[in-house]
Design a protein around this motif. Sequence first.
Motif, PDB file in Angstrom:
ATOM      1  N   LEU A  61      61.137  40.286  48.727  1.00  0.00           N
ATOM      2  CA  LEU A  61      60.220  40.158  47.596  1.00  0.00           C
ATOM      3  C   LEU A  61      60.597  38.861  46.898  1.00  0.00           C
ATOM      4  O   LEU A  61      61.688  38.748  46.337  1.00  0.00           O
ATOM      5  N   ILE A  62      59.723  37.882  46.944  1.00  0.00           N
ATOM      6  CA  ILE A  62      60.035  36.539  46.464  1.00  0.00           C
ATOM      7  C   ILE A  62      59.152  36.186  45.271  1.00  0.00           C
ATOM      8  O   ILE A  62      57.924  36.260  45.349  1.00  0.00           O
ATOM      9  N   ASP A  63      59.783  35.783  44.187  1.00  0.00           N
ATOM     10  CA  ASP A  63      59.058  35.287  43.019  1.00  0.00           C
ATOM     11  C   ASP A  63      58.488  33.903  43.362  1.00  0.00           C
ATOM     12  O   ASP A  63      58.961  33.238  44.284  1.00  0.00           O
ATOM     13  N   ILE A  64      57.503  33.460  42.632  1.00  0.00           N
ATOM     14  CA  ILE A  64      56.894  32.144  42.878  1.00  0.00           C
ATOM     15  C   ILE A  64      57.357  31.126  41.833  1.00  0.00           C
ATOM     16  O   ILE A  64      58.066  30.178  42.157  1.00  0.00           O
ATOM     17  N   ASP A  65      56.961  31.326  40.584  1.00  0.00           N
ATOM     18  CA  ASP A  65      57.223  30.325  39.543  1.00  0.00           C
ATOM     19  C   ASP A  65      58.702  30.293  39.159  1.00  0.00           C
ATOM     20  O   ASP A  65      59.272  31.299  38.772  1.00  0.00           O
ATOM     21  N   GLU A 102      50.006  30.910  31.054  1.00  0.00           N
ATOM     22  CA  GLU A 102      49.177  30.279  30.026  1.00  0.00           C
ATOM     23  C   GLU A 102      48.729  28.865  30.414  1.00  0.00           C
ATOM     24  O   GLU A 102      47.904  28.271  29.721  1.00  0.00           O
ATOM     25  N   GLU A 103      49.259  28.329  31.522  1.00  0.00           N
ATOM     26  CA  GLU A 103      48.874  26.990  31.992  1.00  0.00           C
ATOM     27  C   GLU A 103      48.449  27.049  33.463  1.00  0.00           C
ATOM     28  O   GLU A 103      49.013  26.368  34.316  1.00  0.00           O
ATOM     29  N   PRO A 104      47.428  27.849  33.791  1.00  0.00           N
ATOM     30  CA  PRO A 104      47.054  28.048  35.192  1.00  0.00           C
ATOM     31  C   PRO A 104      46.597  26.781  35.916  1.00  0.00           C
ATOM     32  O   PRO A 104      46.667  26.710  37.142  1.00  0.00           O
ATOM     33  N   GLU A 105      46.165  25.768  35.152  1.00  0.00           N
ATOM     34  CA  GLU A 105      45.737  24.520  35.799  1.00  0.00           C
ATOM     35  C   GLU A 105      46.883  23.867  36.571  1.00  0.00           C
ATOM     36  O   GLU A 105      46.662  23.131  37.540  1.00  0.00           O
ATOM     37  N   ARG A 106      48.107  24.127  36.190  1.00  0.00           N
ATOM     38  CA  ARG A 106      49.276  23.564  36.883  1.00  0.00           C
ATOM     39  C   ARG A 106      49.564  24.271  38.203  1.00  0.00           C
ATOM     40  O   ARG A 106      50.250  23.724  39.072  1.00  0.00           O
ATOM     41  N   THR A 142      48.748  36.796  37.123  1.00  0.00           N
ATOM     42  CA  THR A 142      47.800  37.906  37.037  1.00  0.00           C
ATOM     43  C   THR A 142      46.789  37.849  38.179  1.00  0.00           C
ATOM     44  O   THR A 142      46.705  36.857  38.903  1.00  0.00           O
ATOM     45  N   GLU A 143      46.018  38.913  38.327  1.00  0.00           N
ATOM     46  CA  GLU A 143      44.970  38.953  39.357  1.00  0.00           C
ATOM     47  C   GLU A 143      43.995  37.788  39.195  1.00  0.00           C
ATOM     48  O   GLU A 143      43.441  37.312  40.173  1.00  0.00           O
ATOM     49  N   ASP A 144      43.799  37.314  37.968  1.00  0.00           N
ATOM     50  CA  ASP A 144      42.931  36.155  37.732  1.00  0.00           C
ATOM     51  C   ASP A 144      43.449  34.909  38.457  1.00  0.00           C
ATOM     52  O   ASP A 144      42.691  33.967  38.692  1.00  0.00           O
ATOM     53  N   HIS A 145      44.747  34.895  38.789  1.00  0.00           N
ATOM     54  CA  HIS A 145      45.367  33.741  39.436  1.00  0.00           C
ATOM     55  C   HIS A 145      45.537  33.926  40.942  1.00  0.00           C
ATOM     56  O   HIS A 145      46.139  33.085  41.603  1.00  0.00           O
ATOM     57  N   ARG A 146      44.998  35.011  41.506  1.00  0.00           N
ATOM     58  CA  ARG A 146      45.183  35.291  42.932  1.00  0.00           C
ATOM     59  C   ARG A 146      44.611  34.171  43.800  1.00  0.00           C
ATOM     60  O   ARG A 146      45.270  33.685  44.713  1.00  0.00           O
ATOM     61  N   GLU A 147      43.383  33.758  43.565  1.00  0.00           N
ATOM     62  CA  GLU A 147      42.746  32.761  44.427  1.00  0.00           C
ATOM     63  C   GLU A 147      43.512  31.440  44.429  1.00  0.00           C
ATOM     64  O   GLU A 147      43.788  30.870  45.487  1.00  0.00           O
ATOM     65  N   VAL A 148      43.868  30.928  43.254  1.00  0.00           N
ATOM     66  CA  VAL A 148      44.604  29.663  43.194  1.00  0.00           C
ATOM     67  C   VAL A 148      45.966  29.808  43.857  1.00  0.00           C
ATOM     68  O   VAL A 148      46.459  28.886  44.505  1.00  0.00           O
ATOM     69  N   THR A 149      46.573  30.988  43.742  1.00  0.00           N
ATOM     70  CA  THR A 149      47.894  31.225  44.335  1.00  0.00           C
ATOM     71  C   THR A 149      47.798  31.271  45.860  1.00  0.00           C
ATOM     72  O   THR A 149      48.583  30.620  46.559  1.00  0.00           O
ATOM     73  N   GLU A 150      46.829  32.021  46.383  1.00  0.00           N
ATOM     74  CA  GLU A 150      46.658  32.094  47.840  1.00  0.00           C
ATOM     75  C   GLU A 150      46.310  30.727  48.425  1.00  0.00           C
ATOM     76  O   GLU A 150      46.821  30.354  49.486  1.00  0.00           O
ATOM     77  N   THR A 151      45.467  29.984  47.737  1.00  0.00           N
ATOM     78  CA  THR A 151      45.099  28.635  48.198  1.00  0.00           C
ATOM     79  C   THR A 151      46.326  27.735  48.223  1.00  0.00           C
ATOM     80  O   THR A 151      46.544  26.983  49.174  1.00  0.00           O
ATOM     81  N   TRP A 152      47.160  27.808  47.190  1.00  0.00           N
ATOM     82  CA  TRP A 152      48.374  26.992  47.102  1.00  0.00           C
ATOM     83  C   TRP A 152      49.352  27.355  48.217  1.00  0.00           C
ATOM     84  O   TRP A 152      49.918  26.475  48.869  1.00  0.00           O
ATOM     85  N   LEU A 153      49.563  28.647  48.446  1.00  0.00           N
ATOM     86  CA  LEU A 153      50.482  29.079  49.507  1.00  0.00           C
ATOM     87  C   LEU A 153      50.004  28.576  50.878  1.00  0.00           C
ATOM     88  O   LEU A 153      50.792  28.093  51.690  1.00  0.00           O
ATOM     89  N   LYS A 154      48.700  28.676  51.118  1.00  0.00           N
ATOM     90  CA  LYS A 154      48.138  28.208  52.394  1.00  0.00           C
ATOM     91  C   LYS A 154      48.245  26.683  52.508  1.00  0.00           C
ATOM     92  O   LYS A 154      48.641  26.155  53.560  1.00  0.00           O
ATOM     93  N   LEU A 178      51.037  39.651  49.004  1.00  0.00           N
ATOM     94  CA  LEU A 178      51.140  39.009  47.697  1.00  0.00           C
ATOM     95  C   LEU A 178      50.850  40.057  46.633  1.00  0.00           C
ATOM     96  O   LEU A 178      49.756  40.615  46.590  1.00  0.00           O
ATOM     97  N   LEU A 179      51.849  40.351  45.808  1.00  0.00           N
ATOM     98  CA  LEU A 179      51.691  41.305  44.710  1.00  0.00           C
ATOM     99  C   LEU A 179      51.624  40.539  43.390  1.00  0.00           C
ATOM    100  O   LEU A 179      52.515  39.751  43.082  1.00  0.00           O
ATOM    101  N   MET A 180      50.580  40.787  42.643  1.00  0.00           N
ATOM    102  CA  MET A 180      50.375  40.124  41.364  1.00  0.00           C
ATOM    103  C   MET A 180      50.788  41.072  40.233  1.00  0.00           C
ATOM    104  O   MET A 180      50.807  42.279  40.399  1.00  0.00           O
TER     105      MET A 180
END
Length: 143
Positions: A31-35, A45-49, A80-92, A101-103
Amino acid sequence: MTLKEEILKTVQDENGETISPTLAKGVKNYLIDIDGTITEDVPNEEPERMATCEPFPDALKTLNTWYDQGHLICFFTSRTEDHREVTETWLKKHNFNYHSLLMGKPRGGNYHWVDNHLVKATRYKGKFTELVEKEVTIQVFKD
């Protein structure tokens, strides 16, 4: 059958009841943290990053090695789930191999995980290396 299904073995208790599956011998479920762990510490609070941060090269290499060795890789993040798409895109985009991926991990740290399965915790301190064995004091329930 997926690789993940092949790694998990169905188990029955002494009464023949199916219980939670266990991993094949030698397989770890990371189980690996990201940030702050595989990339810079980006707050929700800064999802654009999230789309522009760079991975830590040692994290990418180590995690993909563990994946190639047959271990399960699950990213478990406070995003959060709101950040799933940007997170999956970044990982890929950065070629991270993973199984899930657990949010929504609780924020704030100082985690105390209680589980009926063996749990081992490794605190990330700025560098991914091979894991080494170390004797430490831990808290456990009374027998």
